[in-house]
Design a protein around this motif. Structure first.
Motif, PDB file in Angstrom:
ATOM      1  N   GLN A   1       0.793   6.434   6.767  1.00 46.42           N
ATOM      2  CA  GLN A   1       1.485   5.320   6.430  1.00 46.42           C
ATOM      3  C   GLN A   1       1.307   4.492   5.534  1.00 46.42           C
ATOM      4  O   GLN A   1       0.392   4.817   4.499  1.00 46.42           O
ATOM      5  CB  GLN A   1       1.020   4.372   7.929  1.00 46.42           C
ATOM      6  CG  GLN A   1      -0.289   4.019   7.827  1.00 46.42           C
ATOM      7  CD  GLN A   1      -0.754   3.140   8.917  1.00 46.42           C
ATOM      8  OE1 GLN A   1      -1.828   2.561   9.017  1.00 46.42           O
ATOM      9  NE2 GLN A   1       0.015   3.240  10.116  1.00 46.42           N
ATOM     10  N   GLY A   2       2.167   3.681   5.243  1.00 48.61           N
ATOM     11  CA  GLY A   2       1.974   2.826   3.887  1.00 48.61           C
ATOM     12  C   GLY A   2       2.694   1.228   4.277  1.00 48.61           C
ATOM     13  O   GLY A   2       3.147   0.978   5.624  1.00 48.61           O
ATOM     14  N   ARG A   3       2.443   0.331   3.375  1.00 48.44           N
ATOM     15  CA  ARG A   3       3.019  -0.966   3.781  1.00 48.44           C
ATOM     16  C   ARG A   3       3.940  -1.320   2.654  1.00 48.44           C
ATOM     17  O   ARG A   3       3.589  -1.207   1.526  1.00 48.44           O
ATOM     18  CB  ARG A   3       1.937  -2.020   3.940  1.00 48.44           C
ATOM     19  CG  ARG A   3       2.289  -3.230   4.507  1.00 48.44           C
ATOM     20  CD  ARG A   3       1.207  -4.418   4.593  1.00 48.44           C
ATOM     21  NE  ARG A   3       0.048  -4.037   5.085  1.00 48.44           N
ATOM     22  CZ  ARG A   3      -0.862  -4.749   5.397  1.00 48.44           C
ATOM     23  NH1 ARG A   3      -0.883  -6.071   4.957  1.00 48.44           N
ATOM     24  NH2 ARG A   3      -2.064  -4.148   6.090  1.00 48.44           N
TER      25      ARG A   3
ATOM     26  N   PHE B   1       0.922  -1.208   0.224  1.00 48.08           N
ATOM     27  CA  PHE B   1       0.228   0.017   0.031  1.00 48.08           C
ATOM     28  C   PHE B   1       0.925   1.255  -0.074  1.00 48.08           C
ATOM     29  O   PHE B   1       1.779   1.276   0.892  1.00 48.08           O
ATOM     30  CB  PHE B   1      -0.784   0.023   1.419  1.00 48.08           C
ATOM     31  CG  PHE B   1      -1.711  -1.108   1.390  1.00 48.08           C
ATOM     32  CD1 PHE B   1      -2.752  -1.336   0.364  1.00 48.08           C
ATOM     33  CD2 PHE B   1      -1.686  -1.994   2.361  1.00 48.08           C
ATOM     34  CE1 PHE B   1      -3.605  -2.197   0.831  1.00 48.08           C
ATOM     35  CE2 PHE B   1      -2.667  -3.239   2.680  1.00 48.08           C
ATOM     36  CZ  PHE B   1      -3.518  -3.343   1.474  1.00 48.08           C
ATOM     37  N   PRO B   2       0.617   1.957  -1.056  1.00 46.91           N
ATOM     38  CA  PRO B   2       1.609   3.410  -0.748  1.00 46.91           C
ATOM     39  C   PRO B   2       1.512   4.249   0.181  1.00 46.91           C
ATOM     40  O   PRO B   2       0.369   4.084   1.110  1.00 46.91           O
ATOM     41  CB  PRO B   2       1.019   3.957  -2.104  1.00 46.91           C
ATOM     42  CG  PRO B   2      -0.440   3.467  -2.489  1.00 46.91           C
ATOM     43  CD  PRO B   2      -0.278   2.310  -1.935  1.00 46.91           C
TER      44      PRO B   2
ATOM     45  N   TRP C   1       6.142  -4.574   6.265  1.00 47.28           N
ATOM     46  CA  TRP C   1       6.305  -3.568   7.204  1.00 47.28           C
ATOM     47  C   TRP C   1       5.308  -2.341   6.874  1.00 47.28           C
ATOM     48  O   TRP C   1       5.326  -2.021   5.861  1.00 47.28           O
ATOM     49  CB  TRP C   1       7.677  -2.854   7.067  1.00 47.28           C
ATOM     50  CG  TRP C   1       8.841  -4.010   7.365  1.00 47.28           C
ATOM     51  CD1 TRP C   1       9.417  -4.900   6.541  1.00 47.28           C
ATOM     52  CD2 TRP C   1       9.550  -3.802   8.610  1.00 47.28           C
ATOM     53  NE1 TRP C   1      10.355  -5.551   7.179  1.00 47.28           N
ATOM     54  CE2 TRP C   1      10.491  -4.913   8.575  1.00 47.28           C
ATOM     55  CE3 TRP C   1       9.532  -3.076   9.744  1.00 47.28           C
ATOM     56  CZ2 TRP C   1      11.503  -5.410   9.409  1.00 47.28           C
ATOM     57  CZ3 TRP C   1      10.623  -3.509  10.646  1.00 47.28           C
ATOM     58  CH2 TRP C   1      11.414  -4.692  10.543  1.00 47.28           C
ATOM     59  N   ILE C   2       4.696  -2.023   7.925  1.00 45.94           N
ATOM     60  CA  ILE C   2       4.066  -0.426   7.886  1.00 45.94           C
ATOM     61  C   ILE C   2       4.918   0.557   8.333  1.00 45.94           C
ATOM     62  O   ILE C   2       5.232   0.409   9.477  1.00 45.94           O
ATOM     63  CB  ILE C   2       2.649  -0.712   8.841  1.00 45.94           C
ATOM     64  CG1 ILE C   2       1.876  -1.766   8.286  1.00 45.94           C
ATOM     65  CG2 ILE C   2       2.077   0.761   8.772  1.00 45.94           C
ATOM     66  CD1 ILE C   2       0.426  -1.856   9.100  1.00 45.94           C
ATOM     67  N   VAL C   3       5.183   1.533   7.786  1.00 43.96           N
ATOM     68  CA  VAL C   3       5.927   2.717   8.085  1.00 43.96           C
ATOM     69  C   VAL C   3       4.913   3.824   8.610  1.00 43.96           C
ATOM     70  O   VAL C   3       4.082   4.000   7.461  1.00 43.96           O
ATOM     71  CB  VAL C   3       7.036   3.093   6.944  1.00 43.96           C
ATOM     72  CG1 VAL C   3       8.182   2.035   6.906  1.00 43.96           C
ATOM     73  CG2 VAL C   3       6.411   3.048   5.560  1.00 43.96           C
TER      74      VAL C   3
END
Length: 142
Positions: free
Chosen positions: A109-111, A98-99, A120-122
């Motif tokens: 956030q994105g993944r 996910f962007p 990883w979700i950042v």
């Protein structure tokens, strides 16, 4: 009672490569690394901010996430700049799940999925919302 912590152990195919990837993309600091006589990593610990992860090579008992089709566990990493971290991970071989974008629950956030089968979700908090406010936004589809 002493303070408890949870340290995820990531089983990978190519632990040294994974350690380098996490150092380069997440700013991880290698604090411990133990190897078997053949060179495979049996235990390592990396610090990412105030958190720790452990990384080891797969073996006859522990299978790498990539070997079993990926991990059902999603790791969330709270950072100052999720866009920059996601970009660094992509440039080093991760793929976008996910962007990065602004979410209705007050997070940017994105993944991404790293080359070792872990997602990883950042994330960075953009708003301080109450649980009721989050649920209202989710109910409204915003």
């Amino acid at each position: 009672m002493s303070e408890s912590t949870v340290v995820p152990k990531l089983v990978v195919a190519g632990a040294d490569h994974a350690i380098e990837f996490y150092q380069k993309t997440l700013g991880a600091e290698l604090t411990v690394r133990y190897a078997a006589p053949g060179g495979s990593v049996v235990f390592s610990e990396l610090r990412i901010g105030n958190a720790s992860i452990s990384v080891k090579d797969e073996d006859g008992v522990d299978k790498a996430a990539i070997t079993i089709g990926g991990s059902p566990i999603i790791l969330t990493l709270n950072v100052d700049d999720p866009d920059a971290v996601a970009t660094a991970m992509q440039e080093a071989g991760a793929s976008v799940v996910f962007p990065v974008g602004d979410m209705p629950y007050g997070m940017r956030q994105g993944r991404v999925q790293d080359p070792f089968g872990f997602q990883w979700i950042v994330s960075r908090r953009t708003e301080n919302l109450t649980p009721d406010e989050v649920q209202q936004r989710l109910d409204a589809g915003t």
